[in-house]
Scaffold this motif. Structure first.
Motif, mmCIF file in Angstrom:
data_model
loop_
_atom_site.group_PDB
_atom_site.id
_atom_site.type_symbol
_atom_site.label_atom_id
_atom_site.label_comp_id
_atom_site.label_asym_id
_atom_site.label_seq_id
_atom_site.Cartn_x
_atom_site.Cartn_y
_atom_site.Cartn_z
ATOM 1 N N ALA A 87 -3.600 -2.424 1.900
ATOM 2 C CA ALA A 87 -3.368 -3.766 1.363
ATOM 3 C C ALA A 87 -4.507 -4.735 1.664
ATOM 4 N N GLU A 88 -5.418 -4.361 2.573
ATOM 5 C CA GLU A 88 -6.588 -5.201 2.838
ATOM 6 C C GLU A 88 -7.612 -5.116 1.702
ATOM 7 N N PRO A 147 -8.608 -5.408 -2.259
ATOM 8 C CA PRO A 147 -8.102 -6.226 -3.376
ATOM 9 C C PRO A 147 -7.213 -5.451 -4.347
ATOM 10 N N LYS A 184 -3.496 -5.095 -2.803
ATOM 11 C CA LYS A 184 -2.989 -6.218 -1.990
ATOM 12 C C LYS A 184 -1.463 -6.333 -1.994
ATOM 13 N N HIS A 185 -0.801 -5.713 -2.971
ATOM 14 C CA HIS A 185 0.665 -5.760 -3.013
ATOM 15 C C HIS A 185 1.299 -4.457 -2.525
#
Length: 326
Positions: free
Chosen positions: A243-244, A246, A249-250
């Motif tokens: 999730a770090e 782009p 990210k979700h």
């Protein structure tokens, strides 16, 4: 009425009264008054079994009766879960289940006859992150390198999981969906053959439960690209969360373990078990044992019904996107 007949009638009535009195006493006995069985839908030795046995010891001490484990393997945990869903709602048959059998199996196979509404949710016990790994010859060593290589070669690479419709499979499909990647899913019959193929460089990528994959990551036999929960795992702060990046990210998916009972469990019994579970979750010894196995112990204030509803909604989206069906 002659005397012998009256005597027999009085004897029968007295016996019935005694039987009724005994039945009422049994019904009125405070819970718990006999041993409790916790069903595990897998053979001994796995993460669900370990979680259940650790919980059982603590619950037994707090409830004052033996709590025994019954392992009923098969159908990805569904056979054991079905037994609990069909059991009497008296608090003496419980389930320590994982996300697969509680929430996912029903979404991917019509063979599963129970639904999440067939349980009373007592509480969340713990969670474990998953980890996306690469074989040593795949090339990528970071999530960014992974996205770049796979996106430039659509359909060329494969990832493996422990089977169709498992949380590992769904995590892989989430990675594909959010990264807009085209990879082929290879289902294995468990983690061991997937591990062998990854270490033998017969498949490029795979998804593990972190605790299962960590020994191979530490030995350098596979490369960790990132964990699958929203934040880095406490046990491996050096491994980034996917999730770090782009593209992901979700991304937020892992394995979780919950204590369940049959539906319609009486409220007083539910509250007694829940109180014992909450005390267990706060036990330093319990937390130490589960954290050593790679789990993060749940907080006591988690609204289990809301948590389960959110998880099912998340899984439904992944299953629909990937068209997963068994």
């Amino acid at each position: 009425m002659n005397r012998p007949h009256a005597l027999r009638r009085a004897t029968v009535l007295a016996a019935l009264a005694l039987l009724a009195s005994g039945f009422a006493s049994a019904q009125d006995a405070p819970y718990p008054s006999k041993p409790i069985t916790i069903v595990v839908g897998y053979p001994p030795g796995g993460s669900t079994d370990l979680t259940a046995r650790t919980v059982a010891t603590e619950l037994g001490q707090r409830l004052g009766v033996p709590v025994v484990i019954e392992n009923i393997g098969g159908a990805g945990g569904a056979i054991g879960a079905q037994k609990v869903a069909s059991a009497a709602p008296d608090g003496y048959t419980l389930l320590v289940g994982a996300s697969n059998e509680i929430a996912i199996n029903k979404l991917v196979t019509k063979k599963v006859k129970y639904d999440i509404q067939d349980f009373t949710a007592i509480g969340l016990i713990a969670t474990q992150p998953l980890v996306l790994v690469a074989s040593t010859q795949a090339g990528p060593k970071t999530a960014a390198e992974f996205v770049q290589k796979v996106s430039q070669n659509p359909g060329k690479f494969s990832y493996g999981s422990s089977g169709v419709g498992t949380s590992l499979h769904l995590a892989g499909e989430m990675v594909k969906q959010q990264g807009r990647l085209f990879m082929t899913h290879i289902p294995y019959r468990g983690v061991a053959p997937l591990t062998n193929d990854l270490m033998g460089n017969n498949i490029e990528y795979g998804v593990f439960v972190l605790s299962s994959g960590l020994p191979h990551i530490k030995s350098g036999k596979v490369i960790a690209l990132g964990t699958t929960e929203a934040k880095r795992a406490l046990q491996t702060p050096d491994i980034p969360a996917l999730a770090e990046s782009p593209q992901f990210k979700h991304l937020d998916i892992g394995v979780w373990f919950a204590l369940m009972a049959p539906a319609h469990l009486p409220k007083p019994v539910q509250e007694k078990i829940k109180k014992a579970l909450n005390e267990t979750l706060q036990s330093p010894d319990f937390r130490k044992k589960l954290e050593a196995s790679g789990s993060t112990v749940s907080a006591t204030h988690v609204d289990i019904d809301r948590f389960l509803a959110a998880e099912v909604a998340k899984y439904q989206k992944i299953v629909a996107f990937a068209k997963i069906e068994e």
